[in-house]
Design a protein around this motif. Structure first.
Motif, PDB file in Angstrom:
ATOM      1  N   ASP A 195     -66.723  45.145 -80.228  1.00 48.44           N
ATOM      2  CA  ASP A 195     -66.721  43.803 -79.411  1.00 48.44           C
ATOM      3  C   ASP A 195     -65.576  43.007 -79.816  1.00 48.44           C
ATOM      4  OD1 ASP A 195     -69.256  44.461 -78.333  1.00 48.44           O
ATOM      5  OD2 ASP A 195     -70.516  43.286 -79.566  1.00 48.44           O
ATOM      6  N   ASN A 196     -65.077  42.171 -78.831  1.00 49.86           N
ATOM      7  CA  ASN A 196     -64.007  41.137 -79.109  1.00 49.86           C
ATOM      8  C   ASN A 196     -64.327  39.982 -78.463  1.00 49.86           C
ATOM      9  OD1 ASN A 196     -61.709  41.457 -76.919  1.00 49.86           O
ATOM     10  ND2 ASN A 196     -62.503  43.504 -77.197  1.00 49.86           N
ATOM     11  N   VAL A 197     -63.598  38.940 -78.757  1.00 51.57           N
ATOM     12  CA  VAL A 197     -63.563  37.690 -78.098  1.00 51.57           C
ATOM     13  C   VAL A 197     -61.880  37.461 -77.751  1.00 51.57           C
ATOM     14  CG1 VAL A 197     -63.974  35.323 -78.188  1.00 51.57           C
ATOM     15  CG2 VAL A 197     -65.528  36.716 -79.058  1.00 51.57           C
ATOM     16  N   ARG A 198     -61.518  37.210 -76.677  1.00 50.25           N
ATOM     17  CA  ARG A 198     -60.554  36.451 -76.227  1.00 50.25           C
ATOM     18  C   ARG A 198     -60.384  35.083 -75.963  1.00 50.25           C
ATOM     19  NH1 ARG A 198     -59.082  41.626 -72.929  1.00 50.25           N
ATOM     20  NH2 ARG A 198     -59.715  40.376 -71.078  1.00 50.25           N
ATOM     21  N   ILE A 199     -59.566  34.372 -76.221  1.00 47.80           N
ATOM     22  CA  ILE A 199     -59.305  32.800 -76.045  1.00 47.80           C
ATOM     23  C   ILE A 199     -57.882  32.602 -75.435  1.00 47.80           C
ATOM     24  CG2 ILE A 199     -59.554  30.511 -76.960  1.00 47.80           C
ATOM     25  CD1 ILE A 199     -60.829  32.959 -79.392  1.00 47.80           C
ATOM     26  N   LEU A 200     -57.845  32.365 -74.105  1.00 48.12           N
ATOM     27  CA  LEU A 200     -56.711  32.250 -73.529  1.00 48.12           C
ATOM     28  C   LEU A 200     -56.463  30.847 -73.451  1.00 48.12           C
ATOM     29  CD1 LEU A 200     -58.281  34.854 -72.414  1.00 48.12           C
ATOM     30  CD2 LEU A 200     -56.048  34.967 -71.235  1.00 48.12           C
ATOM     31  N   SER A 201     -55.507  29.911 -73.859  1.00 47.27           N
ATOM     32  CA  SER A 201     -55.170  28.671 -73.922  1.00 47.27           C
ATOM     33  C   SER A 201     -53.899  28.676 -73.102  1.00 47.27           C
ATOM     34  CB  SER A 201     -54.787  28.146 -75.249  1.00 47.27           C
ATOM     35  OG  SER A 201     -54.367  26.799 -75.113  1.00 47.27           O
ATOM     36  N   PHE A 202     -54.187  28.185 -71.726  1.00 46.19           N
ATOM     37  CA  PHE A 202     -53.190  28.381 -70.795  1.00 46.19           C
ATOM     38  C   PHE A 202     -51.980  27.150 -70.891  1.00 46.19           C
ATOM     39  CE2 PHE A 202     -56.537  30.651 -68.725  1.00 46.19           C
ATOM     40  CZ  PHE A 202     -55.790  31.835 -68.519  1.00 46.19           C
ATOM     41  N   GLU A 203     -50.756  27.257 -70.776  1.00 47.80           N
ATOM     42  CA  GLU A 203     -49.848  26.171 -71.003  1.00 47.80           C
ATOM     43  C   GLU A 203     -49.854  25.381 -69.682  1.00 47.80           C
ATOM     44  OE1 GLU A 203     -47.486  23.592 -71.412  1.00 47.80           O
ATOM     45  OE2 GLU A 203     -46.359  25.058 -69.832  1.00 47.80           O
ATOM     46  N   VAL A 204     -50.458  24.253 -69.815  1.00 44.48           N
ATOM     47  CA  VAL A 204     -50.576  23.167 -68.767  1.00 44.48           C
ATOM     48  C   VAL A 204     -49.741  22.038 -69.174  1.00 44.48           C
ATOM     49  CG1 VAL A 204     -52.522  24.128 -67.806  1.00 44.48           C
ATOM     50  CG2 VAL A 204     -52.613  22.615 -69.722  1.00 44.48           C
ATOM     51  N   GLY A 205     -48.702  22.068 -69.992  1.00 45.48           N
ATOM     52  CA  GLY A 205     -48.050  20.719 -70.626  1.00 45.48           C
ATOM     53  C   GLY A 205     -49.210  20.055 -71.341  1.00 45.48           C
ATOM     54  N   HIS A 206     -49.054  18.802 -71.076  1.00 46.86           N
ATOM     55  CA  HIS A 206     -50.151  17.756 -71.769  1.00 46.86           C
ATOM     56  C   HIS A 206     -51.438  17.776 -71.042  1.00 46.86           C
ATOM     57  CE1 HIS A 206     -51.469  14.094 -74.099  1.00 46.86           C
ATOM     58  NE2 HIS A 206     -52.198  13.765 -72.809  1.00 46.86           N
ATOM     59  N   THR A 245     -62.156  40.083 -83.380  1.00 44.82           N
ATOM     60  CA  THR A 245     -62.939  41.096 -83.625  1.00 44.82           C
ATOM     61  C   THR A 245     -64.034  40.907 -84.802  1.00 44.82           C
ATOM     62  OG1 THR A 245     -61.598  42.536 -85.026  1.00 44.82           O
ATOM     63  CG2 THR A 245     -61.196  42.636 -82.678  1.00 44.82           C
ATOM     64  N   ALA A 246     -64.927  41.705 -85.296  1.00 44.48           N
ATOM     65  CA  ALA A 246     -65.718  41.504 -86.197  1.00 44.48           C
ATOM     66  C   ALA A 246     -65.001  41.468 -87.513  1.00 44.48           C
ATOM     67  CB  ALA A 246     -66.720  42.812 -86.381  1.00 44.48           C
ATOM     68  N   ASP A 247     -63.787  42.197 -87.745  1.00 45.31           N
ATOM     69  CA  ASP A 247     -63.065  42.122 -88.937  1.00 45.31           C
ATOM     70  C   ASP A 247     -61.615  41.469 -88.861  1.00 45.31           C
ATOM     71  OD1 ASP A 247     -62.016  44.013 -87.598  1.00 45.31           O
ATOM     72  OD2 ASP A 247     -63.098  45.591 -89.018  1.00 45.31           O
ATOM     73  N   SER A 248     -61.090  41.076 -87.885  1.00 47.11           N
ATOM     74  CA  SER A 248     -59.761  40.663 -87.666  1.00 47.11           C
ATOM     75  C   SER A 248     -59.384  39.716 -86.767  1.00 47.11           C
ATOM     76  CB  SER A 248     -58.796  41.797 -87.470  1.00 47.11           C
ATOM     77  OG  SER A 248     -59.146  42.169 -86.004  1.00 47.11           O
ATOM     78  N   GLU A 249     -58.408  38.779 -86.735  1.00 47.19           N
ATOM     79  CA  GLU A 249     -58.017  37.801 -86.105  1.00 47.19           C
ATOM     80  C   GLU A 249     -56.617  38.040 -85.739  1.00 47.19           C
ATOM     81  OE1 GLU A 249     -59.220  34.078 -87.899  1.00 47.19           O
ATOM     82  OE2 GLU A 249     -61.450  34.785 -88.004  1.00 47.19           O
ATOM     83  N   SER A 250     -56.270  37.672 -84.591  1.00 46.48           N
ATOM     84  CA  SER A 250     -54.815  37.679 -84.001  1.00 46.48           C
ATOM     85  C   SER A 250     -54.221  36.901 -82.971  1.00 46.48           C
ATOM     86  CB  SER A 250     -54.078  39.372 -83.712  1.00 46.48           C
ATOM     87  OG  SER A 250     -55.162  39.661 -82.671  1.00 46.48           O
ATOM     88  N   ALA A 251     -53.141  36.772 -82.787  1.00 41.33           N
ATOM     89  CA  ALA A 251     -52.409  35.860 -81.826  1.00 41.33           C
ATOM     90  C   ALA A 251     -51.164  36.713 -81.059  1.00 41.33           C
ATOM     91  CB  ALA A 251     -52.102  34.517 -82.164  1.00 41.33           C
ATOM     92  N   ASP A 252     -50.929  36.447 -79.913  1.00 39.80           N
ATOM     93  CA  ASP A 252     -49.763  37.101 -79.190  1.00 39.80           C
ATOM     94  C   ASP A 252     -48.427  36.389 -79.529  1.00 39.80           C
ATOM     95  OD1 ASP A 252     -50.351  34.993 -77.710  1.00 39.80           O
ATOM     96  OD2 ASP A 252     -50.335  36.280 -75.795  1.00 39.80           O
ATOM     97  N   LEU A 253     -48.515  35.485 -80.119  1.00 36.05           N
ATOM     98  CA  LEU A 253     -47.041  34.739 -80.522  1.00 36.05           C
ATOM     99  C   LEU A 253     -47.364  34.037 -81.764  1.00 36.05           C
ATOM    100  CD1 LEU A 253     -46.882  31.273 -78.665  1.00 36.05           C
ATOM    101  CD2 LEU A 253     -48.953  32.338 -79.438  1.00 36.05           C
ATOM    102  N   PRO A 254     -45.910  34.058 -82.468  1.00 33.47           N
ATOM    103  CA  PRO A 254     -46.087  33.597 -83.985  1.00 33.47           C
ATOM    104  C   PRO A 254     -46.763  32.220 -84.381  1.00 33.47           C
ATOM    105  CG  PRO A 254     -43.854  34.113 -83.433  1.00 33.47           C
ATOM    106  CD  PRO A 254     -44.662  34.012 -81.987  1.00 33.47           C
ATOM    107  N   ALA A 255     -47.366  32.012 -85.418  1.00 30.93           N
ATOM    108  CA  ALA A 255     -48.173  30.597 -85.657  1.00 30.93           C
ATOM    109  C   ALA A 255     -46.951  29.610 -85.945  1.00 30.93           C
ATOM    110  CB  ALA A 255     -48.985  30.969 -86.656  1.00 30.93           C
TER     111      ALA A 255
END
Length: 718
Positions: A16-27, A400-410
Motif C-alpha cells: 500500500d502507499n499514500v500520495r499527497i499531491l499539493s498543487f501549486e496555486v500561489g497563495h 509507504t509502510a517503511d519509507s517517505e519520499s518527495a518528487d522535489l528537493p526539500a
C-alpha cells in the motif's frame, strides 16, 4: 525444462502507499490525498481548491479514473476564504463526481452578516451558493465538529475532525450580540473560555443552541429557516474601535480560527499507520493543544495559515512552541510571498524540531553559515531565500509502510534521514518551554473534570425529581446530601477511569482552579476534598438577588477579637457574621446544598448587603455598654424599616427549637415567611436559652416592649 522440484517464483501483493499531491496555486491551498491498495485508488480526498481549480488536478483525475467509484470520495472545505474555496465550482463544471462534502457551519456565519466585513460576507455567500449547487446534485453536505469521524476503504482510512469545538460554533450561532462581537473583534479569536463553565443561553436562542448539544456534526437541514442577525453596529465601526485595520477584512480571524482541522489516519499493509494533518488557516492552537497535550504524531502536514503566525494562550504568538508540540516529520507549505508568508522564521523553526520542509517554489539562495539570508531585512522566508515566484510546481509526497519520499528537493531536510552522512557542525537552538505548553498537560485533566461535572449534574437532577414526591420538601432541600468521593470513585471505576481513581488530586485541583464544580474545603489532615456538588447557574444568582431584595432586615451575630475601627469596610464586618440561618433559607430557595450557598452564592451577595442596608452593632451580653470587641448583635435594616417584636406569638414557634449537633433542624417554612415579611433572625435562635435570651439582654417589660428596648441599646453605626 525445469524439474518438478525447481523453485517457482510467487507473485507478491503490491504494498500500500499514500500520495499527497499539493498543487501549486500561489497563495492558497489545494491538496489531493490518495490511498492506493493493490494498484487501485481505494480512497481519494480533496482538501480545498485554491482561488482557481488547478488544471493539474483535473489532468490527474482524468488520467487516473475510478470506473466503479466516484472521482472523489469526499471534498473538504477548511474555511470560506477565497484562496481555499474559489476553485470548488470548477469541480462541478468539469463533471467531477463526489459523494460527500464537509464544510464549516455556514448558517452560523450567515447569522453574523451584520458583524462581518464586506470581503468576509462575499466569501460566505460564495460558499453558500456552492453548497446549494451540491444539494441540487444530491451530494451529502455536513458541517462536522470536534469529535467527528468517518471511515473509508473498509475502515483502513479514518477521517477525523479535531476542531472547531461545538461550543464555539454554538456561541457564534446563538450567542448574544455582545458575546459574539467580543469574539469577532479579537485576532486571533479567543478560545481559552472554552475551558470554562458553559454560560446559560438566552431563552430566545435555546432551540437553536440545542441543535449543537451532544452533536459531532450538523447539516443544512438542521437550520430550517434563515438565522437573522441581531441588530448591532456595522463592521466598519467595530473594526475602527478595535483597531483591526481594513474594515473589509473584519471577521476574517473568526473564519481562520473556525477552520476544519482534518486528521487522516491511513493503515498501510494492515499494520502501519500514517497520520496526515490539514489545519486550514487555524492560527489559535490554544484549545487543540490543550485537548491533545502529547501532540498529534504527525507524519505529513500542511503548514497552518501558509506558514504564518500561530498562537498559544490566545494572545501569545508562539511559532516555536506550536511546532515543538506538533513535531511533524514533514511539512508542506503553500505560499508565494503574498502577505509576507511564509514568515521569515518559519524555516528555522522547522529545522529546530527536526522537520522536513517542502515548498512549491525553488529558492535561489543557499545559506552556508548560520543566519545568512539573501535579504536580511525580509519578513518572509520567500524573500529571504530568494524564491522564484515564476518557477513554482506541484509537490507530491509518497508514503509507504517503511519509507517517505518527495518528487522535489526539500527546502529544509529534517532529521528523519537514516544512514551514513557527512560530519556536520550543529548549531543548537534552545527554545524556552512555553508557559502555555506547560498548562496544556491539563488537557486530560479537563476531560476527567468534565466527566465528574456530568455525574454531579445527574445527581442534582435525580435529587430534584425526588423532591417533587416528598411532603417535606423544604427540610429535604436544606438537608440535601453532598456527593462523596467514594461514590464518584465507584462510578469512575465502572467507567474504566482507573487513572482518575488512582490519582484524583490533580483533577480536583484543576477543577477548583477552572471552577468546573464545587469542592468542599480541605480541612484537617485530608489532602483532597471529600464532598462535591454542581455549581449554581446564572439563573440561581439572579433568584438569590431577588430574594435578598425581599428581606427588610436581618439580625445576625458577629464575633471579633477586637472592636471594628471607624471606617472598617462593611464587607469586612459581614465576614465575621454567623450566616447559618441565612445560608439554609437561601438553600431552600435555590435547591442547592447550604455549603454550596455559603461558598458560591453568599459572597456575591455580601457587596449588595453592604450597599443596601444600614449597619448597627451593639454588645451581645451587655447591650447598654460600649462595644469593644467580642460577640455583638448586627442589625441590618433597609430605609424606614421598624424592628419587629421578636417576642410576639408568631415568633413564639421560632423560640421553641434549637440545634443539637447535626443535622440542622428548624421550622424553616416559618422562618422563611418571617424573613420576607419582618426580619431574618440569626443563629442566636439556636442557643439553649430560648426566648429568655432577649429578655436577659434587652430587658423588655410591659411598658417597654422589645423593639423599644432594642432601640434604647447602645448601637454603633458603621
Amino acid at each position: 525444462m525445469p524439474s518438478p522440484t525447481a523453485f517457482q517464483p510467487v507473485a507478491t501483493a503490491m504494498p500500500d502507499n499514500v500520495r499527497i499531491l499539493s498543487f501549486e496555486v500561489g497563495h492558497g491551498e489545494c491538496t489531493l490525498v490518495e490511498f492506493i491498495s493493490e494498484r487501485q485508488v481505494a480512497f481519494r480526498c480533496l482538501l480545498d481548491a485554491g482561488r482557481v481549480l488547478p488544471a493539474a488536478l483535473l489532468d490527474h483525475l482524468k488520467s487516473n479514473p475510478r470506473p466503479e467509484s466516484p472521482d472523489l470520495d469526499v471534498v473538504v472545505l477548511s474555511h470560506v476564504d477565497n484562496d481555499h474555496q474559489g476553485g470548488l465550482p470548477g469541480l462541478l463544471e468539469a463533471g467531477i463526481s463526489f459523494r460527500e462534502y464537509l464544510s464549516p457551519c455556514l448558517p452560523a456565519f450567515k447569522r453574523l452578516r451584520w458583524l462581518f466585513g464586506e470581503r468576509v460576507n462575499r466569501a460566505v455567500d460564495r460558499a453558500f451558493a456552492f453548497e446549494q449547487q451540491l444539494r441540487s446534485h444530491k451530494v451529502a453536505v455536513q458541517y462536522p465538529l470536534e469529535g467527528f469521524k468517518s471511515r473509508y476503504a473498509s475502515s483502513r482510512v479514518t477521517l477525523s475532525i479535531i476542531s472547531p469545538a461545538a461550543r464555539l460554533i454554538k456561541t457564534l450561532a446563538s450567542g448574544s450580540p455582545e458575546r459574539v462581537s467580543a469574539l469577532v473583534s479579537n485576532s486571533p479569536t479567543p478560545l481559552q473560555w472554552l475551558f470554562e463553565v458553559d454560560e446559560p443561553v438566552n431563552e430566545d436562542s435555546q432551540a437553536l443552541a440545542a441543535v449543537f448539544d451532544g452533536r459531532v456534526t450538523v447539516c443544512p437541514e438542521d437550520f430550517d429557516t434563515f438565522l437573522p442577525g441581531p441588530p448591532g453596529p456595522p463592521a466598519s465601526s467595530l473594526a475602527q474601535q478595535h483597531s483591526q485595520g481594513d474594515p473589509d477584512f473584519f471577521g476574517n480571524a473568526t473564519l481562520n480560527d473556525t477552520s476544519l482541522i482534518v486528521v487522516l489516519d491511513i493503515l498501510l499493509d494492515g499494520v502501519h499507520r500514517k497520520r496526515l494533518l490539514f489545519p486550514g488557516d487555524q492560527e489559535n492552537w490554544t484549545y487543540v493543544a490543550a485537548q491533545h497535550p502529547a501532540g498529534l504524531g504527525i507524519d505529513v502536514m500542511k503548514a497552518p495559515h501558509h506558514g504564518g503566525r500561530v498562537y498559544l494562550r490566545d494572545k501569545d504568538e508562539d511559532l516555536p512552541g506550536v511546532y515543538a508540540w506538533l513535531r511533524p516529520k514533514t511539512v508542506i507549505v503553500s505560499a508565494n510571498g503574498q502577505y509576507d508568508l511564509p514568515r521569515a522564521s518559519f524555516r528555522d523553526v522547522l529545522r529546530t524540531v527536526g522537520g522536513s520542509l517542502l515548498c512549491a517554489h525553488q529558492r535561489t539562495f543557499e545559506a552556508l553559515s548560520a543566519g545568512a539570508m539573501k535579504q536580511p531585512t525580509a519578513t518572509s522566508c520567500f524573500q529571504s531565500m530568494g524564491c522564484d515566484r515564476g518557477r513554482g510546481r506541484s509537490v507530491t509526497v509518497t508514503l509507504t509502510a517503511d519509507s517517505e519520499s518527495a518528487d522535489l528537493p526539500a527546502c529544509v531536510q529534517g532529521s528523519g534521514i537514516t544512514g551514513l552522512a557527512p560530519i556536520v557542525v550543529l548549531r543548537q537552538d534552545v527554545t524556552v518551554p512555553s508557559e502555555g505548553l506547560l498548562r496544556y498537560t491539563y488537557g486530560e485533566l479537563d476531560r476527567h473534570a468534565t466527566w465528574i461535572k456530568d455525574r454531579l449534574d445527574e445527581a442534582r437532577r435525580e435529587f430534584l425529581n425526588k423532591l417533587k414526591k416528598t411532603r417535606t420538601a423544604f427540610d429535604a432541600i436544606t438537608e440535601q446530601p453532598l456527593t462523596s468521593w467514594r461514590v464518584l470513585a465507584a462510578l469512575a471505576k465502572a467507567d474504566g477511569r482507573h487513572d482518575l481513581v488512582a490519582d484524583p488530586d490533580p483533577v480536583l485541583k484543576f477543577a477548583r482552579s477552572q471552577h468546573v464544580f464545587w469542592c468542599a474545603p480541605v480541612t484537617g489532615y485530608r489532602a483532597s476534598p471529600e464532598s462535591f456538588a454542581s455549581l449554581p447557574a446564572a439563573a440561581d444568582f439572579n433568584a438569590a438577588r431577588r430574594w435578598l431584595k425581599s428581606i427588610p432586615s436581618l439580625l445576625l451575630i458577629v464575633e471579633s477579637g477586637n472592636r471594628f475601627p471607624t471606617g472598617t469596610a462593611r464587607v469586612e464586618i459581614l465576614q465575621h457574621a454567623d450566616w447559618g440561618v441565612f445560608d439554609h433559607l437561601l438553600a431552600g430557595k435555590l435547591k442547592h446544598p447550604a455549603p454550596v450557598i455559603a461558598d458560591e452564592v453568599r459572597p456575591v451577595l455580601l457587596p449588595l448587603i453592604a450597599a443596601d442596608y444600614s449597619f448597627r452593632l451593639c454588645h451581645f451580653n451587655y447591650p447598654d455598654s460600649h462595644y469593644d470587641g467580642g460577640k455583638a448583635f448586627l442589625l441590618l435594616q433597609r430605609d424606614s424599616v421598624v424592628i419587629p417584636d421578636l417576642l410576639s406569638p408568631e415568633w413564639q414557634v421560632a423560640w421553641d427549637w434549637h440545634a443539637h449537633g447535626s443535622p440542622f433542624k428548624a421550622p424553616w417554612k416559618i422562618l422563611a415567611k418571617l424573613a420576607s415579611e419582618q426580619m431574618l433572625a440569626g443563629t442566636y435562635l439556636q442557643t439553649p436559652y430560648g426566648r429568655d435570651a432577649l429578655f436577659n439582654r434587652f430587658k423588655p417589660s410591659t411598658t417597654t416592649p422589645l423593639p423599644a428596648a432594642m432601640h434604647k441599646a447602645r448601637w454603633v453605626t458603621y
